[in-house]
Design an enzyme around this catalytic site. Structure first.
Site, PDB file in Angstrom:
ATOM      1  N   ILE A 117      10.607  -6.404  -3.306  1.00 51.25           N
ATOM      2  CA  ILE A 117      12.167  -6.198  -2.105  1.00 51.25           C
ATOM      3  C   ILE A 117      12.991  -6.937  -3.397  1.00 51.25           C
ATOM      4  O   ILE A 117      13.070  -8.270  -3.802  1.00 51.25           O
ATOM      5  CB  ILE A 117      11.934  -6.919  -1.124  1.00 51.25           C
ATOM      6  CG1 ILE A 117      11.383  -5.871  -0.370  1.00 51.25           C
ATOM      7  CG2 ILE A 117      13.461  -6.339  -0.220  1.00 51.25           C
ATOM      8  CD1 ILE A 117      11.100  -3.992  -0.258  1.00 51.25           C
ATOM      9  N   GLU A 155      21.940   6.133  -3.334  1.00 53.57           N
ATOM     10  CA  GLU A 155      21.095   5.721  -4.554  1.00 53.57           C
ATOM     11  C   GLU A 155      21.205   5.891  -5.528  1.00 53.57           C
ATOM     12  O   GLU A 155      20.936   5.576  -6.399  1.00 53.57           O
ATOM     13  CB  GLU A 155      19.972   4.939  -3.444  1.00 53.57           C
ATOM     14  CG  GLU A 155      19.411   4.413  -4.483  1.00 53.57           C
ATOM     15  CD  GLU A 155      17.877   4.068  -3.219  1.00 53.57           C
ATOM     16  OE1 GLU A 155      17.428   3.841  -1.769  1.00 53.57           O
ATOM     17  OE2 GLU A 155      17.125   3.302  -4.214  1.00 53.57           O
ATOM     18  N   GLY A 164       0.550  -1.589  -0.198  1.00 50.18           N
ATOM     19  CA  GLY A 164      -0.295  -0.128  -0.203  1.00 50.18           C
ATOM     20  C   GLY A 164       0.675   1.255   0.102  1.00 50.18           C
ATOM     21  O   GLY A 164       0.498   2.568  -0.193  1.00 50.18           O
ATOM     22  N   ALA A 165       1.875   1.954   0.044  1.00 50.20           N
ATOM     23  CA  ALA A 165       2.891   2.315  -0.016  1.00 50.20           C
ATOM     24  C   ALA A 165       4.501   2.225  -0.964  1.00 50.20           C
ATOM     25  O   ALA A 165       5.548   1.665   0.482  1.00 50.20           O
ATOM     26  CB  ALA A 165       3.159   3.042   1.269  1.00 50.20           C
ATOM     27  N   GLY A 166       4.508   3.171  -1.624  1.00 51.38           N
ATOM     28  CA  GLY A 166       5.886   2.872  -2.306  1.00 51.38           C
ATOM     29  C   GLY A 166       6.495   4.477  -2.258  1.00 51.38           C
ATOM     30  O   GLY A 166       7.090   4.485  -1.287  1.00 51.38           O
ATOM     31  N   SER A 167       5.939   4.778  -3.355  1.00 49.12           N
ATOM     32  CA  SER A 167       6.268   6.746  -3.126  1.00 49.12           C
ATOM     33  C   SER A 167       6.174   7.194  -2.024  1.00 49.12           C
ATOM     34  O   SER A 167       7.237   8.112  -1.285  1.00 49.12           O
ATOM     35  CB  SER A 167       5.930   7.844  -4.532  1.00 49.12           C
ATOM     36  OG  SER A 167       6.088   6.566  -5.801  1.00 49.12           O
ATOM     37  N   GLY A 213      15.238  -3.302 -35.749  1.00 50.71           N
ATOM     38  CA  GLY A 213      13.590  -3.691 -36.272  1.00 50.71           C
ATOM     39  C   GLY A 213      13.346  -4.810 -35.457  1.00 50.71           C
ATOM     40  O   GLY A 213      13.843  -4.973 -34.199  1.00 50.71           O
ATOM     41  N   GLU A 254       8.931  10.464 -11.328  1.00 54.57           N
ATOM     42  CA  GLU A 254       7.273  11.946 -11.315  1.00 54.57           C
ATOM     43  C   GLU A 254       8.127  12.352 -10.121  1.00 54.57           C
ATOM     44  O   GLU A 254       8.347  13.453  -9.591  1.00 54.57           O
ATOM     45  CB  GLU A 254       6.479  11.712 -11.467  1.00 54.57           C
ATOM     46  CG  GLU A 254       5.235  11.307 -12.579  1.00 54.57           C
ATOM     47  CD  GLU A 254       5.839   9.863 -12.933  1.00 54.57           C
ATOM     48  OE1 GLU A 254       6.632   8.857 -12.217  1.00 54.57           O
ATOM     49  OE2 GLU A 254       6.463  10.381 -14.140  1.00 54.57           O
TER      50      GLU A 254
HETATM   51  C1  LIG Z   1      12.296  -4.694  -9.932  1.00 55.19           C
HETATM   52  C2  LIG Z   1      11.687  -3.262  -8.700  1.00 55.19           C
HETATM   53  C3  LIG Z   1      12.810  -3.877  -7.699  1.00 55.19           C
HETATM   54  C4  LIG Z   1      12.379  -3.133  -6.264  1.00 55.19           C
HETATM   55  N1  LIG Z   1      13.317  -2.892  -5.548  1.00 55.19           N
HETATM   56  C5  LIG Z   1      13.313  -2.364  -4.474  1.00 55.19           C
HETATM   57  C6  LIG Z   1      14.025  -2.829  -2.809  1.00 55.19           C
HETATM   58  O1  LIG Z   1      14.828  -3.139  -3.041  1.00 55.19           O
HETATM   59  N2  LIG Z   1      13.309  -1.774  -1.964  1.00 55.19           N
HETATM   60  C7  LIG Z   1      12.101  -1.287  -1.869  1.00 55.19           C
HETATM   61  O2  LIG Z   1      11.719  -1.062  -0.828  1.00 55.19           O
HETATM   62  N3  LIG Z   1      11.177  -0.898  -2.626  1.00 55.19           N
HETATM   63  C8  LIG Z   1      11.866  -1.490  -3.831  1.00 55.19           C
HETATM   64  N4  LIG Z   1      11.112  -1.551  -4.956  1.00 55.19           N
HETATM   65  C9  LIG Z   1       9.849  -0.369  -5.450  1.00 55.19           C
HETATM   66  C10 LIG Z   1      10.191   0.488  -6.230  1.00 55.19           C
HETATM   67  O3  LIG Z   1      11.279   1.576  -5.176  1.00 55.19           O
HETATM   68  C11 LIG Z   1       8.655   1.744  -6.377  1.00 55.19           C
HETATM   69  O4  LIG Z   1       8.565   0.742  -7.293  1.00 55.19           O
HETATM   70  C12 LIG Z   1       8.575   3.166  -6.836  1.00 55.19           C
HETATM   71  O5  LIG Z   1       8.811   3.510  -5.305  1.00 55.19           O
HETATM   72  C13 LIG Z   1       7.116   3.695  -6.740  1.00 55.19           C
HETATM   73  O6  LIG Z   1       6.427   2.761  -5.677  1.00 55.19           O
HETATM   74  P1  LIG Z   1       5.011   2.309  -6.315  1.00 55.19           P
HETATM   75  O7  LIG Z   1       5.487   1.286  -6.815  1.00 55.19           O
HETATM   76  O8  LIG Z   1       4.049   2.290  -4.541  1.00 55.19           O
HETATM   77  O9  LIG Z   1       3.923   3.167  -7.349  1.00 55.19           O
HETATM   78  P2  LIG Z   1       2.860   4.120  -6.269  1.00 55.19           P
HETATM   79  O10 LIG Z   1       3.579   5.262  -5.316  1.00 55.19           O
HETATM   80  O11 LIG Z   1       1.760   3.746  -5.725  1.00 55.19           O
HETATM   81  O12 LIG Z   1       3.107   5.399  -8.172  1.00 55.19           O
HETATM   82  C14 LIG Z   1       1.955   4.836  -8.956  1.00 55.19           C
HETATM   83  C15 LIG Z   1       2.511   6.155 -10.122  1.00 55.19           C
HETATM   84  O13 LIG Z   1       1.679   7.666  -9.228  1.00 55.19           O
HETATM   85  C16 LIG Z   1       2.973   8.492  -9.390  1.00 55.19           C
HETATM   86  N5  LIG Z   1       3.349   9.052  -8.314  1.00 55.19           N
HETATM   87  C17 LIG Z   1       2.931   8.670  -6.979  1.00 55.19           C
HETATM   88  N6  LIG Z   1       2.914  10.045  -5.480  1.00 55.19           N
HETATM   89  C18 LIG Z   1       3.300  10.972  -7.499  1.00 55.19           C
HETATM   90  C19 LIG Z   1       3.055  12.165  -6.523  1.00 55.19           C
HETATM   91  N7  LIG Z   1       3.256  12.991  -5.555  1.00 55.19           N
HETATM   92  N8  LIG Z   1       3.381  13.790  -7.319  1.00 55.19           N
HETATM   93  C20 LIG Z   1       3.102  12.698  -8.888  1.00 55.19           C
HETATM   94  N9  LIG Z   1       2.609  11.387  -9.163  1.00 55.19           N
HETATM   95  C21 LIG Z   1       2.887  10.533  -7.699  1.00 55.19           C
HETATM   96  C22 LIG Z   1       4.248   7.165  -9.538  1.00 55.19           C
HETATM   97  O14 LIG Z   1       5.617   8.184 -10.345  1.00 55.19           O
HETATM   98  C23 LIG Z   1       4.104   6.364 -10.527  1.00 55.19           C
HETATM   99  O15 LIG Z   1       3.704   6.910 -11.935  1.00 55.19           O
HETATM  100  C24 LIG Z   1      11.019  -1.990  -6.520  1.00 55.19           C
HETATM  101  C25 LIG Z   1      10.502  -2.092  -7.435  1.00 55.19           C
HETATM  102  C26 LIG Z   1      10.700  -2.638  -8.824  1.00 55.19           C
HETATM  103  C27 LIG Z   1      10.129  -2.582  -9.784  1.00 55.19           C
END
Ligand SMILES: Cc1cc2nc3c(=O)[nH]c(=O)nc-3n(C[C@H](O)[C@H](O)[C@H](O)COP(=O)(O)OP(=O)(O)OC[C@H]3O[C@@H](n4cnc5c(N)ncnc54)[C@H](O)[C@@H]3O)c2cc1C
Length: 380
Positions: A160, A245, A132-135, A342, A370
């Site tokens: 991860i 990083e 539920g939380a990435g960005s 191609g 973003e």
């Molecule tokens: C192959 C892979 C390896 C990874 N390895 C790790 C790891 O080792 N450890 C770890 O902790 N994580 C890891 N990640 C997670 C990665 O860091 C997150 O996927 C990334 O930070 C985006 O978070 P999310 O997937 O939750 O996307 P979301 O945060 O849900 O974003 C969805 C969309 O919304 C946009 N968005 C979100 N907030 C805003 C905003 N404020 N303004 C404008 N646009 C916004 C984003 O840019 C994106 O386009 C990995 C991901 C992948 C795919």
């Protein structure tokens, strides 16, 4: 081969180091790449071999078994590993997870863990992202509740890197859920602890030689001494390490773009259409010229950013601009390089297919493009 003539940060020592890496990769990595992509991970034995060759964590001081070098050597490793088409898995330990332990952990943890990271005996993943939380990292739900001299950790993480191979997880958890970012801590969880488990190795678009997993924490007890640095200061530590990083990802992006360009040049000078080489079409040369110009600027910028980082002057905004530009430029170059191939470019037997699919995620992880724009925009 990467052309390193006139690169401003590198000496003959770096070139000797680069040579060692190239020989190591040619013997130990390249012949196995396809098999490891099928398996979905590089084996633990390869980590140990890389450790024995001095290719993990060269920045670590000698007292922990490292080489006591500066980040310019990490850069050489990143460039060569990526040019050889390795996924961003070993560099994560060198550039991203090890520094948290070196810079913030207590002496007992440092003495116990750091030498094993250089040797490739332990692999440390970093677990920030949750379903539920990435960005929005402040939205994480994983908790670490104090119980005497232990924490009890509950929650789940996803995507991860090194999630299958990792023997230790730097886990981002809320130690004071009411305090937002100021209630977040970084806690080292050994994978053998009761209540810790892994999901399957996730199937990804690219980066197939790197394992990526969900991780689950169900009443996992760890000593309070496993907290990295001070409790509730985890967010500050995360922000402090983000510049390195994002610089690391910038380096891999630039090296991948260079490899894509080199593959395109090789292909169009062999492939014929309409009675001439594809290289002889003006469109091809214009496309390559545009790529070459971007690559030249990219290397110059990278050298600037690496030097700035070594001096301790690369700001969070500098690193965000760098990651944004290098990863977006990499994508443009990789896609154009595939187009010049191609249909062959879409076939997995051609290196460009791997380079293209591996490139895509660099615009997402380590903070999306973003989010990089948000960070830069905030400082304007
Ligand atoms: C192959 C892979 C390896 C990874 N390895 C790790 C790891 O080792 N450890 C770890 O902790 N994580 C890891 N990640 C997670 C990665 O860091 C997150 O996927 C990334 O930070 C985006 O978070 P999310 O997937 O939750 O996307 P979301 O945060 O849900 O974003 C969805 C969309 O919304 C946009 N968005 C979100 N907030 C805003 C905003 N404020 N303004 C404008 N646009 C916004 C984003 O840019 C994106 O386009 C990995 C991901 C992948 C795919």
């Amino acid at each position: 081969m990467l052309d390193t003539k006139d690169r401003s940060n590198f000496t003959t020592d770096h070139e000797a180091f680069r040579d060692t890496i190239r020989r190591f990769l040619a013997a130990e990595f390249s012949p196995n790449l396809e098999e490891w992509e099928e398996v979905g991970a590089v084996p633990l034995a390869f980590w140990r071999k890389a450790g024995a060759a001095g290719l993990l964590c060269p920045m670590l001081p000698e007292q922990y078994g490292g080489l006591g070098l500066d980040f310019t050597y990490n850069a050489v490793i990143n460039e060569e590993f990526t040019y050889a088409m390795m996924s961003d898995c070993l560099t994560l330990q060198t550039d991203i997870t090890m520094p948290y332990i070196l810079n913030y952990a207590n002496d007992e943890l440092k003495d116990r863990v750091l030498p094993t990271l250089v040797a490739g005996e332990n692999i440390v993943a970093i677990a920030m992202t949750e379903p539920g939380a990435g960005s929005d990292l402040q939205g994480i739900k994983t908790t670490a509740v104090r119980d005497g001299d232990e924490y009890i950790i509950n929650g789940s993480k996803t995507y991860i890197t090194n999630g299958q191979n990792a023997s230790m997880i730097l886990t981002v958890a809320k130690t004071d859920p009411s305090a937002g970012a100021k209630g977040t801590s970084l806690i080292l969880v050994e994978a053998e602890r009761n209540g810790f488990s892994r999901g399957r190795n996730l199937e990804k678009v690219g980066q197939w030689s790197s394992d990526t997993s969900e991780l689950f924490f169900n009443d996992v007890r760890v000593p309070v001494a496993n907290c990295i640095g001070e409790e509730n200061r985890g967010f500050i530590y995360l922000v402090s390490e983000l510049a390195q990083e994002r610089l690391s990802i910038s380096i891999t992006a630039q090296a991948a773009a260079q490899r894509a360009y080199d593959e395109a040049i090789k292909f169009v000078k062999e492939r014929k259409a309409f009675g001439k080489l594809v290289f002889d079409f003006q469109n091809t040369r214009f496309t390559l010229a545009d790529m070459a110009a971007r690559l030249q600027i990219g290397w110059a910028h990278l050298d600037w950013a690496i030097a700035r980082h070594v001096r301790g002057e690369l700001t969070v905004e500098d690193a965000a601009k760098s990651k944004l530009w290098h990863t977006e430029t990499q994508w443009m170059i990789c896609d154009a390089a595939m187009q010049l191939h191609g249909g062959a470019g879409y076939m997995n037997e051609y290196p460009i297919a791997r380079i293209w699919r591996d490139a895509r995620v660099r615009r997402i992880y380590g903070g999306t493009s973003e989010i990089m724009k948000e960070l830069v925009g905030r400082g304007l």
